[in-house]
Scaffold this motif. Structure first.
Motif, PDB file in Angstrom:
ATOM      1  N   ASP A  69       1.113  -1.358   0.261  1.00 28.60           N
ATOM      2  CA  ASP A  69      -0.171   0.029   0.027  1.00 28.60           C
ATOM      3  C   ASP A  69       0.810   1.310  -0.028  1.00 28.60           C
ATOM      4  O   ASP A  69       1.546   1.590   0.811  1.00 28.60           O
ATOM      5  CB  ASP A  69      -0.804   0.054   1.141  1.00 28.60           C
ATOM      6  CG  ASP A  69      -2.310  -1.087   1.212  1.00 28.60           C
ATOM      7  OD1 ASP A  69      -2.299  -1.435  -0.086  1.00 28.60           O
ATOM      8  OD2 ASP A  69      -2.462  -1.500   2.012  1.00 28.60           O
ATOM      9  N   LEU A  70       0.865   2.032  -1.009  1.00 31.14           N
ATOM     10  CA  LEU A  70       1.553   3.144  -1.036  1.00 31.14           C
ATOM     11  C   LEU A  70       0.584   4.434  -0.964  1.00 31.14           C
ATOM     12  O   LEU A  70      -0.741   4.324  -1.101  1.00 31.14           O
ATOM     13  CB  LEU A  70       2.231   3.334  -2.565  1.00 31.14           C
ATOM     14  CG  LEU A  70       3.181   2.182  -3.087  1.00 31.14           C
ATOM     15  CD1 LEU A  70       3.932   2.261  -4.264  1.00 31.14           C
ATOM     16  CD2 LEU A  70       4.276   1.980  -2.007  1.00 31.14           C
ATOM     17  N   LYS A  71       0.852   5.459  -1.111  1.00 37.05           N
ATOM     18  CA  LYS A  71       0.207   6.768  -0.696  1.00 37.05           C
ATOM     19  C   LYS A  71      -0.716   6.731  -1.926  1.00 37.05           C
ATOM     20  O   LYS A  71      -1.859   7.496  -1.736  1.00 37.05           O
ATOM     21  CB  LYS A  71       0.934   7.997  -0.665  1.00 37.05           C
ATOM     22  CG  LYS A  71       1.759   8.078   0.569  1.00 37.05           C
ATOM     23  CD  LYS A  71       2.589   9.504   0.416  1.00 37.05           C
ATOM     24  CE  LYS A  71       3.531   9.699   1.732  1.00 37.05           C
ATOM     25  NZ  LYS A  71       4.248  11.003   1.509  1.00 37.05           N
ATOM     26  N   THR A  72      -0.464   6.500  -3.049  1.00 42.14           N
ATOM     27  CA  THR A  72      -1.127   6.616  -4.361  1.00 42.14           C
ATOM     28  C   THR A  72      -2.248   5.254  -4.394  1.00 42.14           C
ATOM     29  O   THR A  72      -2.999   5.037  -5.509  1.00 42.14           O
ATOM     30  CB  THR A  72      -0.518   6.432  -5.736  1.00 42.14           C
ATOM     31  OG1 THR A  72       0.506   5.737  -5.692  1.00 42.14           O
ATOM     32  CG2 THR A  72      -0.019   8.023  -5.671  1.00 42.14           C
TER      33      THR A  72
ATOM     34  N   HIS B 107       5.245  -0.774   2.826  1.00 41.85           N
ATOM     35  CA  HIS B 107       6.364  -0.973   1.925  1.00 41.85           C
ATOM     36  C   HIS B 107       7.574  -0.568   1.900  1.00 41.85           C
ATOM     37  O   HIS B 107       8.632  -0.613   1.074  1.00 41.85           O
ATOM     38  CB  HIS B 107       5.947   0.136   0.681  1.00 41.85           C
ATOM     39  CG  HIS B 107       5.845   1.632   0.920  1.00 41.85           C
ATOM     40  ND1 HIS B 107       4.762   1.947   1.859  1.00 41.85           N
ATOM     41  CD2 HIS B 107       6.732   2.616   0.826  1.00 41.85           C
ATOM     42  CE1 HIS B 107       5.250   3.317   2.037  1.00 41.85           C
ATOM     43  NE2 HIS B 107       6.261   3.707   1.408  1.00 41.85           N
ATOM     44  N   ASP B 108       7.812  -0.085   3.377  1.00 44.67           N
ATOM     45  CA  ASP B 108       9.319   0.397   3.693  1.00 44.67           C
ATOM     46  C   ASP B 108      10.279  -0.974   3.910  1.00 44.67           C
ATOM     47  O   ASP B 108       9.761  -1.907   3.866  1.00 44.67           O
ATOM     48  CB  ASP B 108       9.273   1.096   5.091  1.00 44.67           C
ATOM     49  CG  ASP B 108       8.608   0.149   6.276  1.00 44.67           C
ATOM     50  OD1 ASP B 108       9.388  -0.536   6.762  1.00 44.67           O
ATOM     51  OD2 ASP B 108       7.444   0.368   6.523  1.00 44.67           O
TER      52      ASP B 108
END
Length: 410
Positions: free
Chosen positions: A54-57, A133-134
């Motif tokens: 899950d990314l910001k977008t 995702h880090d």
């Protein structure tokens, strides 16, 4: 497990990979018989890992591809981008797919006839997919894992100690190699599939304080959910006592045997043999034991190649290679390369497929070569033996491993 048409089996894999809720992790490795290495982003790759993050977008399919030296990460938005990325990967000649979903484990192996053998197993308990995702969350063992705390790599708060960062990197890189190697060996039938009654037997020869022994047990049993039994062998009683105490603290059922690598007595032959940074000819002892046991998988990181180096100092350097041995530092480095090339050749003659890979980045340790050998049981081509004979004759050396094993040269 009946063979399926490859296209049908890959369509099943496609659906699993594109499921943003059910996919936990997927690994593609190896190559199909007679094919070149898979090609991703203009690079030859040996392994690819996929998961959804899950990314910001929004949610993306993350693809991490590994070549001989490093990992490369790319993220594709769920939808047409991810579909195109998966289509490109499935078009590459990967020999094996291992897919973990929340409910099942799926394994696909491509046969010589370009058919697919598919094995699916239900999970005893559902897995939860990690979508972060880090980089920290991509690690195979979390910083606060009880094993890392017990071994003193992490502190009581579950943070990696500054002085143990290099050790943690070593553990992580080792687990990645172990993971891909076992996945490939199981898929191709070079390792037997373990059961609760007959777990995968792993022995670490020259285990010392057993950092990698415990890491392997933890990862294989808790992350891969494989039944596994680990044994550590070391010449020091102090190491065995210490490791037994750590195992008791962690609630791990493991054995620690006191003895030399060459003479250690195990109740059953192991399936997987580890020998990491065994000094000089101790690596040869470990490889000889693995060959004698018929181990399906061997991971050996050699260290301190004194034996061949000493032989080179006494031998006359053949023409036109005098410049390779004139200077001490170059002679020592050449001895390292020659030693491991001869070891790899002997393993091939003993029925193993051998890769020589980078263990950890050379910035962290100069001893970063690892021999990965998988027993395939096939006689090596005649030119392997001929090249080996020419090499030892040219340089006037006798590898220790050659004295320890009897090879069927046909």
């Amino acid at each position: 497990m009946a063979a399926l048409p490859l296209s049908e089996a890959l369509d099943r894999v496609r659906a699993l990979l594109l499921d943003p809720e059910g996919l936990v992790r997927a690994v593609a490795s190896g190559r199909q018989k007679g094919q070149r290495l898979p090609h991703v982003a203009d690079r030859d790759v040996r392994r690819v890992e996929l998961r959804h993050v899950d990314l910001k977008t929004g949610r993306h399919l993350q693809v991490v591809s590994y070549d001989d030296t490093q990992a490369h990460t790319a993220n594709f938005a769920v939808g047409s981008e991810a579909e195109a990325a998966v289509a490109a990967l499935l078009a590459e000649p990967f020999g094996n797919w291992h897919v973990d979903t929340t409910e099942r484990t799926h394994q696909l192996r491509v046969t010589k006839k370009l058919e697919a053998i598919v094995h699916t197993q239900d999970r005893a308990e559902a897995l939860t997919a990690e979508r972060g995702h880090d980089r920290d969350k991509q690690r195979l063992l979390a910083e606060d894992d009880p094993v890392l705390v017990a071994l003193g790599i992490s502190d009581a708060q579950g943070r990696i100690k500054p002085t143990r960062q290099a050790k943690y990197r070593q553990v992580e890189e080792f687990l990645r190699l172990l993971d891909s190697s076992i996945t490939d060996a199981l898929a191709k039938g070079h390792l037997r599939r373990p059961t609760e009654d007959e777990p995968l037997r792993v022995v670490d020869l020259g285990c010392g304080n057993a950092y990698l022994t415990f890491a392997a047990q933890r990862y294989l049993s808790h992350v891969r959910e494989l039944p596994v039994r680990v044994t550590g062998v070391d010449v020091k009683q102090q190491s065995a006592d210490h490791n037994t105490g750590v195992a008791a603290t962690l609630g791990i059922d493991a054995d620690f045997v006191v003895g030399t690598i060459g003479e250690a007595d195990l109740p059953q032959p192991p399936d997987v043999v580890l020998a990491l940074h065994a000094c000089d000819t101790a690596t040869d002892d470990a490889l000889a034991r693995a060959i004698g046991w018929g181990a399906g998988l061997v991971l050996a990181a050699p260290c301190c190649h004194h034996d061949i180096a000493a032989q080179l100092r006494k031998a006359t350097t053949p023409a036109p290679y005098a410049l390779l041995t004139r200077h001490g530092i170059l002679r020592e480095r050449f001895a390292d390369t020659l030693t491991d090339a001869l070891r790899a050749s002997i393993l091939r003659l003993a029925g193993y497929r051998v890769d020589v890979v980078e263990f950890v980045e050379s910035a962290h340790t100069p001893r970063n070569t690892l021999l990965r050998a998988t027993r395939v049981g096939e006689r090596a081509p005649a030119d392997v033996g001929e090249d080996y004979d020419d090499l030892v004759a040219t340089w006037g050396v006798t590898p220790k491993l050659a004295d320890l094993v009897e090879l069927d040269r046909g």
